[in-house]
Write a protein that holds these residues in place. Structure first.
Motif: not given
Ligand SMILES: Nc1ncnc2c1ncn2[C@@H]1O[C@H](COP(=O)(O)OP(=O)(O)OP(=O)(O)O)[C@@H](O)[C@H]1O
Ligand SMILES: [Mg+2]
Length: 545
Positions: A97-98, A145-146, A152, A373, A376
């Motif tokens: 994600e990051a 992540g955005s 995704k 999700e 998370l």
């Protein structure tokens, strides 16, 4: 034998036993080159386990053979699986994600390097090409992540297809790729999958959406309790055949499918659902009825994506939120709950303001939020199922430490029964060892346990099989009947149509339509979501992008 006659995948005598039991039992299974093969089965039937053996993650019990592109796979080696040409898009996508898209695409096949330095520009260019292949128009530098869930999934497919050297891709495995996609983006993904198959790649496609089987698959194999119960060509199959393969004799007892608009009581024969409604719910019913304060009132809600959203929900109502990804549909529940940023507007529950960015206060006011999700935010993979279910309710049980564990265990088992969570009664197992759909059911148990007055649900039945879906819906109807309010945001318009009294349709952050009663149909929702005028004929699916 020519190259095209070599099978993409050949699985023989595959058995896999975990400490908790047997997940796969003597499964035979094959996919021809260029074939799209659907793999079906209830939650916990062994689909992901089969895939993880082929990907080299799990070692099977002795006696099994797996051939990829005709070559035997050395078990337990992801690299071996990769080198034989197998590519995977797992249920949780496996993206970081990051990090940026470009970095995520590089993690798979390795960074292009020159003298040990990462050639960022080359990685960027390659990422741009890969995105183009799957027709995604985003900057490769954007952080994962955005991205929206749909984007995704596209990135995960792009990564799977990236070529490395001369290694050719023989098999693409997709584990519930459409679970988090809105309808019109599903069309896009299915087109992508077809084009992959046309290149001679075998596709293993896991889904709980039966319609997709007819739309895309050449062949369908069904697992039940780890055993292969059927493997058939799709032409000539009916929906009933598939349901029969999935559930066998259980199908003879009619499924508790939700009827329209939550009117039916839908209580288990043993009255289990009735036992679930508690004092909080009756309280909600009273305050809703006597004071006639809306259970949830939202006034002028604005955020980065929401524009002046105003609506109310009465006690006992099940209200849907439809809209394409990015329309605000996917942000609304989190924003109401306080898990997403709110710029202005007033949100009240039973007349009491919900302050912005205070999820703990929202919970104390009886609000439940099930995010899309679960990995998370919704669940703790390293805790047991019992701990996950009771963690939101520690106060109730903290006084009697010695009793607590037993009480929690009983409570957890009750939800295991209610939602048919498998393995049956395995409340002390880590959540990470449950199948995807069963994890989602545990998250539901956790929230139902608190007897919320308001449910905010994002994609609530994502990855949940047909019968469990009906059970979850039944539990929601029961909660609504006892006076709770339910807001369901879903990309699955069929789900909204079968569960909701009323559906709000969002477009560009605004409520553009409110459908009630007979107006609530998948068709009407899709039209309103896409802004198609009522007079125009709807576009053929393939062109609805
Ligand atoms: N690492 C593990 N340790 C112990 N048991 C496991 C592990 N992984 C899976 N299992 C068990 O194996 C069985 C099959 O799980 P699997 O994840 O393959 O199901 P699935 O068909 O993919 O279900 P879903 O549709 O819910 O994703 C389940 O009973 C599950 O609890
Ligand atoms: Mg699975």
């Amino acid at each position: 034998m020519t190259v095209s006659e070599v099978r993409a995948l050949d699985v023989r005598a595959l058995t896999k036993t975990f400490a908790g039991g047997r997940a796969l039992d003597d499964v035979d299974f094959a996919i021809a080159a260029g074939e799209i093969h659907a793999l079906l089965g209830e939650n916990g039937s062994g689909k992901s386990t089969l895939i993880k053996v082929v990907s080299g993650f799990h070692r099977p019990d002795p006696g099994a053979t797996v051939l990829i592109g005709g070559q035997p796979l050395a078990f337990g080696s992801p690299l071996a699986s990769y080198e034989l040409g197998a590519r995977f898009v797992h249920q949780d996508l496996g993206l970081v994600e990051a990090s940026s898209i470009s970095d995520n695409l590089a993690f798979g096949p390795g960074f292009p390097t020159a003298f040990g330095t990462i050639l960022a520009r080359r990685a960027h260019a390659r990422a741009a090409r890969a995105l183009e292949q799957v027709e995604i128009d985003i900057d490769p530098d954007a952080l994962i992540g955005s991205l929206s869930p749909a984007q995704k999934t596209g990135v995960a497919v792009a990564r799977a297809l990236l070529a490395k050297g001369s290694a050719s891709v023989r098999l693409l495995v997709l584990d519930e790729p459409t679970a988090r996609l809105p309808e019109h983006e599903v069309v896009h993904l299915l087109a992508l999958v077809r084009s992959v198959a046309r290149r001679g790649i075998g596709v293993l496609y896991v889904t709980h959406r039966l319609d997709e089987v007819f739309e895309i698959a050449d062949h369908a194999t069904t697992l039940r309790d780890g055993r292969r119960v059927a493997s058939k060509p799709v032409p000539g199959l009916t929906r009933h055949d598939l349901l029969h393969d999935l559930f066998g004799a259980a199908l003879e007892h009619p499924l508790r499918m939700p009827s329209a608009a939550g009117q039916s009581p839908l209580i288990d024969a043993d009255g289990a659902a009735a036992a679930m409604s508690g004092p909080v719910l009756s309280g909600a019913l009273l305050s809703g009825a006597v004071l006639s304060v809306a259970l949830l009132s939202v006034d002028g809600l604005c955020s980065e994506v929401l524009r002046e959203v105003t609506f109310a929900i009465e006690a006992g109502e099940v209200v849907g939120v439809a809209g394409i990804t990015g329309s605000g549909r996917d942000a609304l529940c989190a924003t109401l709950f306080g898990a997403g940023r709110r710029d202005s507007g007033v949100v009240r529950v039973n007349g009491q303001p919900l302050r912005r960015a205070r999820p703990a206060e929202a919970m104390a006011q009886g609000v439940a939020y099930v995010p899309a999700e679960r990995k998370l935010q919704g669940a703790f993979m390293d805790l047991t199922a019992r701990e996950n279910i009771s963690i939101s309710n520690l106060q109730k049980l903290w006084r009697w430490p010695r009793l607590r564990r037993r009480q929690e265990g009983q409570e957890a088992r009750r939800w295991f029964d209610r939602f048919s969570i498998r393995p049956n009664g395995a409340v002390e197992q880590l959540l990470s060892t449950f199948s995807g759909g069963n994890q989602q059911k545990v998250v539901f148990g956790k929230w139902f346990q608190r007897q919320p007055v308001l449910f905010l649900l994002d994609e609530p039945t994502q990855g949940v099989d047909v019968s469990a879906k009906a059970e979850l819906h039944a539990a929601l109807f029961e909660a609504a009947r006892s006076g709770a309010g339910v807001l369901i945001s879903s990309s699955d318009v069929e789900e909204l149509a079968t569960t909701c009294d009323r559906v709000l349709v969002l477009r560009s952050g605004r409520i553009v339509a409110e459908l009630r009663g007979a107006e609530v149909s998948p068709h009407a929702m899709s039209r309103a979501a896409l802004g198609i005028d009522h007079q125009e004929p709807i576009l053929p699916q393939g062109t609805m992008t």
